[in-house]
Scaffold this active site. Structure first.
Site, PDB file in Angstrom:
ATOM      1  N   GLU A 189       0.886   4.376   2.021  1.00  0.00           N
ATOM      2  CA  GLU A 189       0.959   3.318   3.218  1.00  0.00           C
ATOM      3  C   GLU A 189       0.434   2.190   2.416  1.00  0.00           C
ATOM      4  O   GLU A 189       0.669   0.420   3.510  1.00  0.00           O
ATOM      5  CB  GLU A 189      -0.294   3.910   4.253  1.00  0.00           C
ATOM      6  CG  GLU A 189       0.709   4.692   5.044  1.00  0.00           C
ATOM      7  CD  GLU A 189       0.129   5.517   4.872  1.00  0.00           C
ATOM      8  OE1 GLU A 189      -0.350   5.689   3.477  1.00  0.00           O
ATOM      9  OE2 GLU A 189       0.418   7.276   5.157  1.00  0.00           O
TER      10      GLU A 189
ATOM     11  N   ARG B 172       0.453   2.777 -25.081  1.00  0.00           N
ATOM     12  CA  ARG B 172       1.982   3.249 -26.978  1.00  0.00           C
ATOM     13  C   ARG B 172       2.681   1.594 -27.702  1.00  0.00           C
ATOM     14  O   ARG B 172       2.707   1.668 -29.150  1.00  0.00           O
ATOM     15  CB  ARG B 172       2.640   4.051 -26.456  1.00  0.00           C
ATOM     16  CG  ARG B 172       4.141   3.863 -25.603  1.00  0.00           C
ATOM     17  CD  ARG B 172       4.531   5.216 -25.314  1.00  0.00           C
ATOM     18  NE  ARG B 172       6.026   5.271 -26.789  1.00  0.00           N
ATOM     19  CZ  ARG B 172       6.761   4.676 -27.049  1.00  0.00           C
ATOM     20  NH1 ARG B 172       7.295   3.888 -26.223  1.00  0.00           N
ATOM     21  NH2 ARG B 172       7.420   5.540 -27.849  1.00  0.00           N
TER      22      ARG B 172
ATOM     23  N   ASP C  43      13.037   3.074 -29.356  1.00  0.00           N
ATOM     24  CA  ASP C  43      12.973   3.308 -27.943  1.00  0.00           C
ATOM     25  C   ASP C  43      14.284   2.907 -27.346  1.00  0.00           C
ATOM     26  O   ASP C  43      15.535   1.832 -27.251  1.00  0.00           O
ATOM     27  CB  ASP C  43      12.214   2.862 -27.387  1.00  0.00           C
ATOM     28  CG  ASP C  43      10.607   2.997 -26.890  1.00  0.00           C
ATOM     29  OD1 ASP C  43       9.976   2.961 -27.044  1.00  0.00           O
ATOM     30  OD2 ASP C  43      10.290   3.680 -28.241  1.00  0.00           O
TER      31      ASP C  43
END
Ligand SMILES: Nc1cc(-c2cccs2)n[nH]1
Length: 252
Positions: free
Chosen positions: A121, A163, A178
């Protein structure tokens, strides 16, 4: 330089994984300093109360201002500049901006991240408003699903950032490939990968990968990436640059 990470949480044990593996090694090499703080240290009532019912009614509980204010003042008391070299507040929340590789890069360039994982919440908005006057606040969602608390998001964000720190990834190059990194394969998902043995349960390696023909291999990988992206992430397809690769094809 070294990235400093502070986490204020009611579940300090949840952040133990930051002491092992990739992040653990980065810490051991002094590239990362992680300090986990128990929010309840800054409560003074018998029940160590950290939350209360929401003004305006509604389900669930909201985390109270005072413990957070005292905890964050204590964490930040180590002295910091309020400029690009100072801390940023990272607030995991399903209502935040999407956490992406681009944001991971942005955060990895900062010297100090202070994470405030909370219950679903949320934290009383006045806490964010108070610290937004002194530092950048990033409200970050790690995906369109609801967790019970933000601690898992802190692990995700910290790993994605760590990383990227120079030297943390054994092979400095590997994060440059990537899926979400720029270049001909930008915005494409990685295709299938293979390694020895050359045959396993009657399953062999795609011939092209054994051909030694780097141009064909690159083309095959791009095609496989396109296939997988079309299947799993059609939303990324219109973002990729089809011409980027054809140029390289012409060179072959
Ligand atoms: N992406 C995302 C974040 C979260 C939570 C953050 C804090 C409590 S729940 N759920 N899903």
């Amino acid at each position: 330089g070294t990235l400093r990470v502070d986490v204020v949480t009611i579940f300090p044990e949840y952040l133990e994984p930051l002491n092992v593996s990739l992040v653990g090694k980065a810490r051991a090499r002094g590239q990362l300093n992680v300090h986990v703080h128990d929010l309840r240290e800054w409560t003074y009532d018998r029940h160590n109360t950290v939350d209360d019912t929401p003004y305006g009614g509604g389900p669930g509980m909201v985390m109270k201002t005072e413990p957070w204010g005292d905890a964050l003042d204590s964490v930040l008391a180590d002295g910091y500049e309020t400029d690009a070299h100072g801390p940023a507040l990272i607030v995991p929340t399903p209502s935040g901006r999407p956490f992406t590789q681009e944001l991971a890069v942005e955060l990895s360039e900062r010297p100090w991240l202070v994470f405030t994982p909370a219950r679903y919440e949320g934290i009383d908005r006045r806490v964010i408003d108070e610290y937004a006057t002194r530092m950048p606040v990033y409200e970050v969602s790690i995906g369109d699903y609801v967790l019970a608390g933000g601690e898992a998001a802190v692990l995700v964000i910290t790993e994605a950032v760590a990383r990227l720190l120079p030297g943390v990834l054994g092979n400095a190059e590997s994060h440059r490939d990537d899926s979400f990194a720029p270049g001909a394969m930008a915005n494409l998902l990685e295709g299938p990968v293979y390694t020895k043995p050359p045959a396993w349960r009657d399953r062999e390696i795609p011939e092209v990968l054994l051909s030694g023909h780097h141009g064909r291999i690159a083309r095959w990988r791009r095609d496989e990436a396109l296939k997988r992206t079309t299947a799993n992430r059609p939303d990324l397809i219109e973002r990729c640059d089809p011409s980027a690769f054809d140029k390289k094809d012409r060179e072959m």
